[in-house]
Design a protein around this motif. Structure first.
Motif, PDB file in Angstrom:
ATOM      1  N   ASP A   1      99.173  -6.626  -3.261  1.00 61.44           N
ATOM      2  CA  ASP A   1      99.491  -7.893  -2.618  1.00 61.44           C
ATOM      3  C   ASP A   1      98.934  -7.932  -1.208  1.00 61.44           C
ATOM      4  OD1 ASP A   1     100.629 -10.394  -2.426  1.00 61.44           O
ATOM      5  OD2 ASP A   1     102.560  -9.638  -1.699  1.00 61.44           O
TER       6      ASP A   1
ATOM      7  N   PRO B   1      93.979 -10.777 -11.089  1.00 60.02           N
ATOM      8  CA  PRO B   1      94.302 -11.117  -9.700  1.00 60.02           C
ATOM      9  C   PRO B   1      94.634 -12.605  -9.587  1.00 60.02           C
ATOM     10  CG  PRO B   1      91.927 -10.816  -9.962  1.00 60.02           C
ATOM     11  CD  PRO B   1      92.564 -10.422 -11.268  1.00 60.02           C
ATOM     12  N   SER B   2      95.424 -12.958  -8.586  1.00 61.64           N
ATOM     13  CA  SER B   2      95.797 -14.366  -8.408  1.00 61.64           C
ATOM     14  C   SER B   2      95.632 -14.786  -6.952  1.00 61.64           C
ATOM     15  CB  SER B   2      97.241 -14.602  -8.868  1.00 61.64           C
ATOM     16  OG  SER B   2      98.133 -13.962  -7.975  1.00 61.64           O
TER      17      SER B   2
ATOM     18  N   ASN C   1      98.666 -11.010   2.037  1.00 60.95           N
ATOM     19  CA  ASN C   1      98.849 -12.395   2.499  1.00 60.95           C
ATOM     20  C   ASN C   1      97.755 -12.780   3.488  1.00 60.95           C
ATOM     21  OD1 ASN C   1     102.274 -11.887   2.234  1.00 60.95           O
ATOM     22  ND2 ASN C   1     101.282 -13.667   1.339  1.00 60.95           N
TER      23      ASN C   1
ATOM     24  N   ASN D   1      97.650 -17.603  -4.725  1.00 62.42           N
ATOM     25  CA  ASN D   1      98.741 -18.579  -4.725  1.00 62.42           C
ATOM     26  C   ASN D   1      98.889 -19.201  -3.343  1.00 62.42           C
ATOM     27  OD1 ASN D   1     101.238 -19.757  -6.022  1.00 62.42           O
ATOM     28  ND2 ASN D   1     102.191 -18.702  -4.282  1.00 62.42           N
ATOM     29  N   ILE D   2      99.139 -20.521  -3.321  1.00 62.96           N
ATOM     30  CA  ILE D   2      99.475 -21.180  -2.047  1.00 62.96           C
ATOM     31  C   ILE D   2     100.986 -21.070  -1.870  1.00 62.96           C
ATOM     32  CG2 ILE D   2      99.361 -23.297  -0.684  1.00 62.96           C
ATOM     33  CD1 ILE D   2      97.059 -24.221  -2.537  1.00 62.96           C
ATOM     34  N   ASN D   3     101.408 -20.241  -0.921  1.00 67.62           N
ATOM     35  CA  ASN D   3     102.846 -20.043  -0.682  1.00 67.62           C
ATOM     36  C   ASN D   3     103.463 -21.234   0.040  1.00 67.62           C
ATOM     37  OD1 ASN D   3     102.681 -17.509  -1.724  1.00 67.62           O
ATOM     38  ND2 ASN D   3     102.845 -16.446   0.230  1.00 67.62           N
ATOM     39  N   GLY D   4     102.681 -21.846   0.892  1.00 66.95           N
ATOM     40  CA  GLY D   4     103.203 -22.947   1.698  1.00 66.95           C
ATOM     41  C   GLY D   4     102.058 -23.631   2.400  1.00 66.95           C
TER      42      GLY D   4
ATOM     43  N   ARG E   1      97.402 -11.661  -5.197  1.00 67.61           N
ATOM     44  CA  ARG E   1      97.894 -10.506  -5.963  1.00 67.61           C
ATOM     45  C   ARG E   1      96.690  -9.756  -6.519  1.00 67.61           C
ATOM     46  NH1 ARG E   1     103.608  -9.881  -5.163  1.00 67.61           N
ATOM     47  NH2 ARG E   1     104.152 -11.954  -4.411  1.00 67.61           N
TER      48      ARG E   1
ATOM     49  N   ASP F   1      98.784 -16.114  -0.895  1.00 69.70           N
ATOM     50  CA  ASP F   1      99.254 -14.815  -1.384  1.00 69.70           C
ATOM     51  C   ASP F   1      98.260 -14.378  -2.460  1.00 69.70           C
ATOM     52  OD1 ASP F   1     100.963 -12.679  -2.047  1.00 69.70           O
ATOM     53  OD2 ASP F   1     101.836 -13.886  -3.657  1.00 69.70           O
TER      54      ASP F   1
ATOM     55  N   VAL G   1      99.606 -20.798   3.865  1.00 72.25           N
ATOM     56  CA  VAL G   1      99.755 -19.353   3.678  1.00 72.25           C
ATOM     57  C   VAL G   1      99.378 -19.054   2.236  1.00 72.25           C
ATOM     58  CG1 VAL G   1     101.355 -17.412   3.672  1.00 72.25           C
ATOM     59  CG2 VAL G   1     101.529 -19.164   5.438  1.00 72.25           C
TER      60      VAL G   1
END
Lengths: 507, 507
Positions: free
Chosen positions: B241, B338-339, B243, B341-344, B369, B367, B365
């Motif tokens: 992980d 793998p990913s 960020n 992701n838009i956390n916010g 993976r 993320d 932000v």
């Protein structure tokens, strides 16, 4: 040479020419600065956002007090709908006058997020500064400085510019006439609205309901900023405006981005893709038909636009960005086109509160500005159709669980009623007289603008009352209106008083 | 038939078979439920977010108290860097044991935004409910219900699942062994980390610094959720992980969207366009090379994946969305990729605080993976290169006014160090023994998962200590970990105690 001689002669004899009306008003204001500023600080200290109905009413009552102190008969004009913030109305009849000018400003303000204001500021605790706080200004107190105050000082507070400055300039312009024993030549009416920042949803109703009382030959709208050059301006129209809010949906509860990332759909991504589909990198709106029904500018309007001083490069530098939108057009040209602006966008959290989640929703608020030819409802429909063309199922209420489970792309779209653009003919005689009156107060040529980029519900006056409107702003252009750290430059407030007084002396 | 006869015989004689270890642990727990719950409520009531260093330290000291109450020798393991939350370490030696198992959980929690929690909840005021509050559960009190508590009840609080449940299950598993006079067969060590939710930035340093003390044959990581079916699971790896946070820029101060809309560039639009360029509508990442260095699954891992119960359709329905990402692959297959992701995501405001402005910045932000083969730094670089390919100038610090005025597309990109993925071989003998031990506590087959979607710093254990790790989660899958309204199902906490005790009895 002759002028010099005359001046020398006047000096020699110890005689000075009697001051004109503008000079009298200026002397009155200079003498009254502390009192005027104290009253204005009281006015902006009362919260005036739509959600705070109690304080909005307190604001209206305070404006009535200001009118009573100036000897203006006043009353509240209500909408038929209960609970709507009233219009504060006032009237002064001038014996023998055949024409009536009605002065408009609004006493409500944009919403505030105090956390976004500078640490030393609070939206409804007005404070003075020696200049713009983001460019070296320091907090200051009027009593320490003593009169006269430096006109470059700023007063920071929500609505210090937009539009309690309008209320103050109009009422103090009238006050100056009375104090200086200058007789208005027209009947004067006052109309202070309380819902402008919400899009004036009840203005048409109030105008229709009080039609006879509101009869006039011209509405003078005191709102918005003067030209970026600092020159006074008279504006013949305004863009229309309508807001939309969009929400798109992901899982019903926030999910751990590790355990579900790659599988559960992310609404922030969906919203980003949707918004990206709406505009290209030059700000050109890609919603089909967005620019289709724009009324072309008249030759006179094109000429006026060409005469507006072009300060684009200076403003761009002051605002600190590298490249404006458009393809080489000037700011004033682009303001004569409809626009689609993202006012705000949010999904879950960023910064210290960000967490590794797949959010449940993502939301954006859009602001569509309209020009003559556009219709607010039609423009909203174009955007909704575009959203549908991206594969979305569109709902207007919070979707049910069944809807969320059924539609892979689901958007809730809400829109305010909004209102259309308006433009007054550049050759309307009374409007030309207003330009001339404003010109008496300054040496620099007054800027004549066919339309402002901002919005005012001028369309409604035309529709409900067949009235003519003209806009005469007072605020500095860098006033942060609609945002955090709103302020007014004191010199603009003082100049606004002279402007309004001069218009009241219209023949 | 024989079994029935035997049961009848046992009943007839009034003799029951002596309870096995699992039954003893269960009886202990049933008798101690009120005490265990009270202690757990005290544990989760202490705030444990990274920004609140004082309370994070209080949390560590409370964990030490819990260990002392159970007769476990304990000490704090510090990093060389001052101010880093310490590891709470403990050790119990078993005479004659030749092997050592070290149990890992973390006592820190994800950041909280209390405003996003349900009105009746507060992140650090634990409350019980008769079920999930979003599906009909009601607030309840343990004293009113009396023991035994319904295992379907939930306790709501930050870290109730992630990962104070791990701390509680491990320590109470050990407590149960002592109370039931069940002798562990291995040496037991305890390792409770305080920086996991920040990406374990000092874990490697602490492991290296205390290498001898941390010697073990196997790390048992107690974190994450059990299978969505409710079946227990043993997990052989975790995704890595890292960020990233992105900020893009518009004008230096917020602008009135009417007076500048169409001309001043809008950073929310820029961010939407940038994020939209990163992923397609199926969640497939379009960053060049994003999937390039993934290590393929082994045949044994593919077989294990095929045996994992597929509940995708049930979970999708429960989560209430219409269509998962991917192109028909299952959840567990997608979690082996793998990913991104838009956390916010945020720019200015939405909802009641929205105003008609062109915002000054927009932020997101992300993320990322990672799976085996990926490297955290390399993956971040791919994203940065992609951002540059979209025309952006990338900076890592807050840009200067000069940079903002120079680059039409300017992004500030920051990334945490992050960590890589890890997978333990499915045929490691001691790991197989753990699966067998967990299987003694339940009738349903234990799910064997080659990797979990979530992340744990397992890579660091391998790198610093050449240690083997295996993950044995306890929380319910619908625990809202990393989000608002986090909770644990009481039955999962109780079952976790049995799981941990069974592993401690490993031969």
């Amino acid at each position: 040479m002759k002028k010099l001689l005359l001046l020398a002669l006047v000096a020699l004899l110890g005689a000075v020419p009697a001051p004109g009306p503008v000079q009298k008003v200026r002397q009155f204001r200079q003498a009254q600065e502390p009192q005027l500023l104290a009253e204005f600080e009281q006015l902006v200290a009362i919260p005036n956002v739509a959600a705070d109905t109690d304080n909005l009413r307190r604001t209206a009552l305070f404006v009535q007090d200001m009118m009573r102190r100036r000897g203006i008969g006043t009353q509240l004009l209500a909408a038929a709908t209960p609970g709507v913030p009233p219009v504060v109305f006032g009237e002064v009849r001038t014996p023998g006058a055949t024409r009536t000018v009605i002065f408009y400003a609004h006493y409500d303000g944009q919403p505030v997020n105090p956390a976004q204001w500078r640490a030393e500021l609070s939206p409804f605790r007005p404070v003075l500064a020696t200049g713009p706080l983001d460019r070296g200004g320091q907090l200051a107190t009027a009593s320490a400085a003593g009169p006269p105050l430096n006109p470059d000082w700023r007063l920071y507070a929500r609505s210090a510019s937009d539009d309690k400055a309008g209320v103050m300039a109009i009422l103090s312009g009238y006050q100056a006439l009375v104090a200086c024993k200058l007789k208005p030549r027209v009947n004067i009416k006052f109309f202070f609205e309380g819902e402008e920042e919400r899009g004036s949803p009840h203005l048409a109703e109030i105008l229709a309901r009080h039609k006879a009382r509101l009869a006039s030959d011209l509405w003078v709208i005191c709102d918005g900023p003067v030209h970026q050059s600092g020159r006074k301006q008279v504006v013949f129209g305004a863009r229309g405006d309508v807001n939309m809010s969009l929400t798109v949906y992901g899982p019903r509860r926030p999910l751990h981005s590790g355990h579900y990332g790659n599988w559960a759909p992310n609404p922030a991504l969906a919203l980003a893709r949707l918004l990206a589909s709406m505009e290209d990198s030059t700000g050109r709106v890609r919603v089909p038909g967005f620019y289709d029904d724009v009324t072309p500018l008249s030759p006179a309007e094109k000429t006026a636009l060409a005469q507006v001083p072009n300060l684009d490069e200076t403003i761009r530098q002051e605002l600190g960005f590298a490249r404006p939108y458009g393809r080489g057009q000037s700011l004033v040209e682009l303001l004569n086109q409809p626009s689609l602006n993202i006012n705000g966008m949010q999904s879950a959290n960023v910064g210290a509160q960000a967490a590794n989640v797949i959010p449940t929703t993502a939301a954006a608020v859009l602001d569509l500005r309209l020009v003559p030819g556009n219709d607010a409802r039609r423009q909203v429909q174009k955007v909704i159709r575009h959203i549908e063309q991206q594969g979305y199922h569109v709902v207007t209420a919070e979707p049910t669980d069944a809807e969320r489970a059924r539609y892979p792309l689901l958007a809730r779209v809400q829109s305010e009623p909004g209102y259309n653009a308006q433009r007054t003919r550049l050759d309307l005689p009374m409007a030309r007289q207003v330009v001339a009156a404003v010109q008496t107060t300054v040496a620099d040529p007054v800027v004549v603008l066919p339309t402002m980029g901002g919005s005012l519900p001028l369309y409604v006056f035309e529709q409900e009352l067949q009235a003519h409107t003209i806009t005469v702003p007072v605020a500095n252009y860098d006033n942060n209106q609609h945002a955090e750290n709103e302020n007014i430059r004191l010199g603009n407030l003082w100049a606004g008083i002279e402007t309004m007084a001069a218009i009241m002396l219209l023949k």
